[in-house]
Structure formats: structure tokens, C-alpha cells
Design an enzyme around this catalytic site. Structure first.
Site, mmCIF file in Angstrom:
data_model
loop_
_atom_site.group_PDB
_atom_site.id
_atom_site.type_symbol
_atom_site.label_atom_id
_atom_site.label_comp_id
_atom_site.label_asym_id
_atom_site.label_seq_id
_atom_site.Cartn_x
_atom_site.Cartn_y
_atom_site.Cartn_z
ATOM 1 N N PHE A 135 62.153 -33.534 -24.374
ATOM 2 C CA PHE A 135 62.479 -34.451 -25.471
ATOM 3 C C PHE A 135 62.664 -35.841 -24.880
ATOM 4 O O PHE A 135 63.493 -36.050 -24.007
ATOM 5 C CB PHE A 135 63.756 -34.028 -26.206
ATOM 6 C CG PHE A 135 64.035 -34.908 -27.391
ATOM 7 C CD1 PHE A 135 63.351 -34.722 -28.591
ATOM 8 C CD2 PHE A 135 64.952 -35.946 -27.308
ATOM 9 C CE1 PHE A 135 63.572 -35.561 -29.680
ATOM 10 C CE2 PHE A 135 65.186 -36.785 -28.403
ATOM 11 C CZ PHE A 135 64.495 -36.584 -29.584
ATOM 12 N N ASP A 220 63.257 -38.829 -16.653
ATOM 13 C CA ASP A 220 64.058 -39.174 -17.824
ATOM 14 C C ASP A 220 65.452 -38.593 -17.589
ATOM 15 O O ASP A 220 65.684 -37.399 -17.759
ATOM 16 C CB ASP A 220 63.393 -38.574 -19.078
ATOM 17 C CG ASP A 220 64.229 -38.787 -20.344
ATOM 18 O OD1 ASP A 220 65.423 -39.121 -20.220
ATOM 19 O OD2 ASP A 220 63.685 -38.598 -21.449
ATOM 20 N N LYS A 249 72.327 -42.890 -23.259
ATOM 21 C CA LYS A 249 73.464 -42.010 -23.557
ATOM 22 C C LYS A 249 74.772 -42.385 -22.849
ATOM 23 O O LYS A 249 75.502 -43.245 -23.301
ATOM 24 C CB LYS A 249 73.076 -40.565 -23.260
ATOM 25 C CG LYS A 249 72.108 -39.993 -24.302
ATOM 26 C CD LYS A 249 72.072 -38.502 -24.230
ATOM 27 C CE LYS A 249 71.074 -37.903 -25.211
ATOM 28 N NZ LYS A 249 71.512 -37.949 -26.598
HETATM 29 C C1 LIG Z 1 66.290 -36.608 -22.289
HETATM 30 C C2 LIG Z 1 66.306 -37.517 -23.476
HETATM 31 N N1 LIG Z 1 65.447 -38.540 -23.527
HETATM 32 C C3 LIG Z 1 65.425 -39.392 -24.556
HETATM 33 C C4 LIG Z 1 66.286 -39.239 -25.623
HETATM 34 C C5 LIG Z 1 66.232 -40.205 -26.769
HETATM 35 O O1 LIG Z 1 67.343 -41.060 -26.732
HETATM 36 P P1 LIG Z 1 67.718 -41.931 -28.021
HETATM 37 O O2 LIG Z 1 68.133 -40.988 -29.088
HETATM 38 O O3 LIG Z 1 68.835 -42.826 -27.524
HETATM 39 O O4 LIG Z 1 66.505 -42.719 -28.381
HETATM 40 C C6 LIG Z 1 67.193 -38.182 -25.627
HETATM 41 C C7 LIG Z 1 68.082 -37.968 -26.766
HETATM 42 O O5 LIG Z 1 68.624 -36.901 -26.993
HETATM 43 C C8 LIG Z 1 67.203 -37.294 -24.527
HETATM 44 O O6 LIG Z 1 68.050 -36.256 -24.476
#
Ligand SMILES: Cc1ncc(COP(=O)(O)O)c(C=O)c1O
Length: 395
Positions: A135, A220, A249
Site C-alpha cells: 500500500f 516506503d 505518519k
Molecule cells: C506504507 C504506506 N505508504 C503510504 C501510505 C499513504 O499515506 P497517506 O495516507 O499519508 O497518503 C500509507 C498509509 O497507510 C502506508 O501505510
């Protein structure tokens, strides 16, 4: 008192399946609803409230900064942004930072950077290999990058250039790599996919493959970074270094802030090639600096590691008791409990009734991502509530 949930249904686009709870206040690992009822929070703003709710160090830094300078165009130098960039670089393997406002935006920036690298150094290669179950965010490109059909299907056709392959399978990455590939992008531990841990040598093998092919490795660390998995960044546990890393986050205790960092060799943007109005504004960066400083100075990652281990032990004893618990897995304070049946939704409600907030990461799995400042007492309290909730599900 207003019926907030009714008003939400009237005025708000319903994209989130909410838990029927209206929160009005938080302190440390506790939150309170509009009737004053207290809950132990093991959702933690979705892995955001690393230092708990309203941590004094961050609240003070934000309050002070709000009196001085909240926003200035990135056309000018601002001090909180530079201090935070320095702190990030000094405590990671990366050399340069770009600030934005969310995780998806950080990943978008990272992918633009990788494509630019492909144009400059890889004969125009632009494809990025990502993994199934990952994700990376909700923008169109990040939906294409995230290997989850349920997020992709409603928006086809999706932007081109993303290849989703099986997670934890380096051969799949090798097979998908062509002369068009500029990067591989992975979550070190898949968070939204269900807290999926890599095999011990997976990340090292992917790193070696990227080196062999001269392509970039993007990690990520939006969910795993800032101490969540027991080290400041998860890559530290796998003996590798990414070329690009994304964060959001837990970086700023809930003030929206995202970042992508790159090694010098991958830091290839030229003037005007990327930008953001709010990204890295003084208020968000003051929150980010206070958060990261506190995490580093107080070894909050070490606490996450120790308390996370204890949480896993407590969950393992529940597994001895309840046959339908099929797996306990996690790293630091990113932990999942999996069941043989789709009971996670009812368990969320059963825990809620007993004063504990938990997340249903899959129909058959709960996820725990509490503030990283919790101790064994909070783990005991949560485990006891879970025990009762699990007993209720079987009876
Ligand atoms: C690993 C990862 N990348 C990207 C995101 C996306 O972040 P945002 O909701 O701040 O756009 C999330 C959100 O849960 C995530 O867990």
C-alpha cells in the site's frame, strides 16, 4: 449535544467505514469520547501518534512556532525545515530531503525522482516494480503502484509504468526487470497488507539485484519509519540501505508532514522539477523536529522493540488458549493477530465496548499500532481486554 455521526452521514462523503465512536480528546495512549468515556488507544492515529496524543514536547514546539511563523513560501529559507532535514540526514543513510504533506505525496515524489534518474542515467527507463499486497497511497499513481486490486479497479485506466509482483519473492522481481525498469519500491514490512514480514534475506537479495542492474531501491517507510518497528528506520534491521526512502505518519505526531530522502547519487531533481506549497512549512517541521528529537534522545525505538516483544509474548499466550488464533506476527509495535475465521470486525466492536481501540487490518486479522511510549502495563491491560473479547466471540 449534536448527533455528530448523523451529521457526518448528511455532509460527508462516505469513503471510510467508521467505528461508531466520536473522539474529542487524547492524552498519551488514552482517548476520550464525547460522553467522557476513556479508551486505551492501540490504533494510535493509524500509526501516527508515535509519542502518544498531544505529547508535551510537540504541543509546546507547535504552539511556540504558531506564534512565530506558520507558513512561508518555499521560495524563502525557513529554519525549522532546515533543522529537520539536518536531523534526518544525520540519523539515516540518506543525504538529501524533500518535504511534502502526506505519505502518498512522498511516494509520488520518490517515484518522480526515480523516473528522472531513469531519464538521466538509464536510457529513459521509467517502470517501477512494486509488490502485491503493498500500500503506497491513494493518488492515481500510488493506486497503480499499490498491488491491491480493490483499490485499483474503481479507477481504471491507471497511470502506466507500475508492475506489481509477488512480495517476498526476489525471483519475481528479477523476472519483471527489463531495460525499462528504473526502480523497485517496497515496504520493508507490508503494513496495510496485514503486517507481512519479509524473509530474513529478501531485502538484501533485492538490494543486490538492484545494484547488479543499476536500478534504484526505494523503501516506503511511511508506516515502518520513525521508530515503529524497533529501530529508527526498518531498513537498519536488514543490513541494507535504500537509495530513496519515504516517510510520513509518525514523523510529526499528527501534524501533516511527509518526506522523501535520497542518496546523493539519486538526488537528481533540477531547479523547478518538483515543488509543494505547504510542504515543509515551519509549523509542520517544528512538529517533526520535536517528534524526531524526542524519539532519538529517549530511545523510543528501543522501547517499541522491548514492549513490542512483550506484546507478542502476551498474544502468543492467547494463541495457546484460543485455537482459532492462527498467527501472531510483527516487528516492534506493528503487530498482527490472525484468525481462522473472519471475526476481526466483531472483535473490534467487542474491544471497543471494553475500552480498547484496535484495527481490523483484514477480515480475519487485527493490527496493533499503539503509541511507541507505552509500557508493559498498557500491554497487560490490552491483552486482558482482548482475552475477554476473544472469549465472547467463541461463547
Ligand atoms: C506504507 C504506506 N505508504 C503510504 C501510505 C499513504 O499515506 P497517506 O495516507 O499519508 O497518503 C500509507 C498509509 O497507510 C502506508 O501505510
Amino acid at each position: 449535544m449534536s448527533d455528530w455521526q448523523e451529521l457526518e452521514r448528511k455532509y460527508f462523503m462516505s469513503t471510510v467505514e467508521r467505528v461508531p465512536l466520536t473522539l474529542v480528546r487524547g492524552q498519551g495512549a488514552r482517548v476520550w469520547d464525547e460522553d467522557g468515556r476513556e479508551y486505551l488507544d492501540f490504533v494510535g492515529g493509524w500509526a501516527v501518534n508515535s509519542l502518544g496524543h498531544c505529547p508535551p514536547a510537540v504541543t509546546e514546539a507547535v504552539t511556540e512556532q504558531a506564534h512565530i511563523l506558520i507558513q512561508a513560501s518555499n521560495q524563502f529559507y525557513t529554519i525549522p525545515q532546515i533543522r529537520l532535514a539536518e536531523l534526518l540526514v544525520q540519523n539515516s543513510c540518506l543525504d538529501k530531503v524533500f518535504f511534502c504533506n502526506s505519505g502518498a505525496e512522498a511516494n509520488e515524489g520518490a517515484m518522480k525522482l526515480a523516473r528522472r534518474y531513469g531519464q538521466l542515467h538509464l536510457g529513459g527507463a521509467y517502470e517501477i516494480i512494486t509488490t502485491i499486497g503493498s500500500f503506497h497511497g491513494r493518488t492515481l499513481a500510488m493506486v497503480a503502484a499499490s498491488g491491491q486490486p480493490k483499490f485499483q479497479q474503481p479507477y481504471v485506466p491507471l497511470p502506466d509504468g507500475f508492475i506489481n509482483v509477488e512480495y517476498n519473492n526476489v525471483e519475481a522481481i528479477k523476472v519483471a526487470t527489463t531495460n525499462l525498469t528504473c526502480a523497485v519500491m517496497l515496504e520493508p514490512v507490508q503494513g496495510e497488507g496485514g503486517v507481512n514480514l519479509p524473509d530474513d534475506d529478501y531485502l538484501a537479495e533485492v538490494r543486490a539485484w538492484c545494484d547488479q542492474r543499476g536500478i534504484l531501491l526505494i523503501l516506503d517507510e511511511i508506516q515502518t519509519g520513525a521508530g515503529r518497528t524497533g529501530t529508527l528506520f526498518a531498513y537498519e534491521q536488514y543490513g541494507i540501505e535504500p537509495d530513496i526512502m519515504t516517510l510520513a505518519k509518525g514523523l510529526a505526531s499528527g501534524i501533516p508532514l511527509g518526506a522523501f530522502l535520497a542518496k546523493d547519487k539519486a538526488s537528481v531533481f533540477a531547479l523547478g522539477e518538483h515543488g509543494s506549497t505547504f510542504g515543509g512549512n515551519p509549523l509542520a517541521c517544528a512538529a517533526g523536529y520535536a517528534t524526531l528529537r524526542f524519539i532519538i534522545d529517549n530511545d523510543i525505538a528501543g522501547n517499541a522493540r522491548k514492549v513490542g516483544q512483550y506484546l507478542i509474548e502476551r498474544l502468543e499466550s492467547l494463541r495457546q488458549k484460543f485455537q482459532f488464533i492462527t498467527d501472531v506476527r510483527g516487528c516492534g509495535l506493528l503487530v498482527a493477530l490472525e484468525f481462522s475465521e473472519d471475526i476481526a470486525g466483531s472483535l473490534v466492536m467487542a474491544c471497543l465496548e471494553r475500552g480498547l481501540l484496535v484495527n481490523r487490518v483484514k477480515p480475519n486479522a487485527l493490527r496493533f499500532m499503539p503509541p511507541l511510549i507505552i509500557g508493559r502495563d498498557e500491554v497487560d491491560e490490552a491483552s486482558d481486554i482482548l482475552d475477554k473479547a476473544l472469549s465472547g466471540v467463541v461463547s
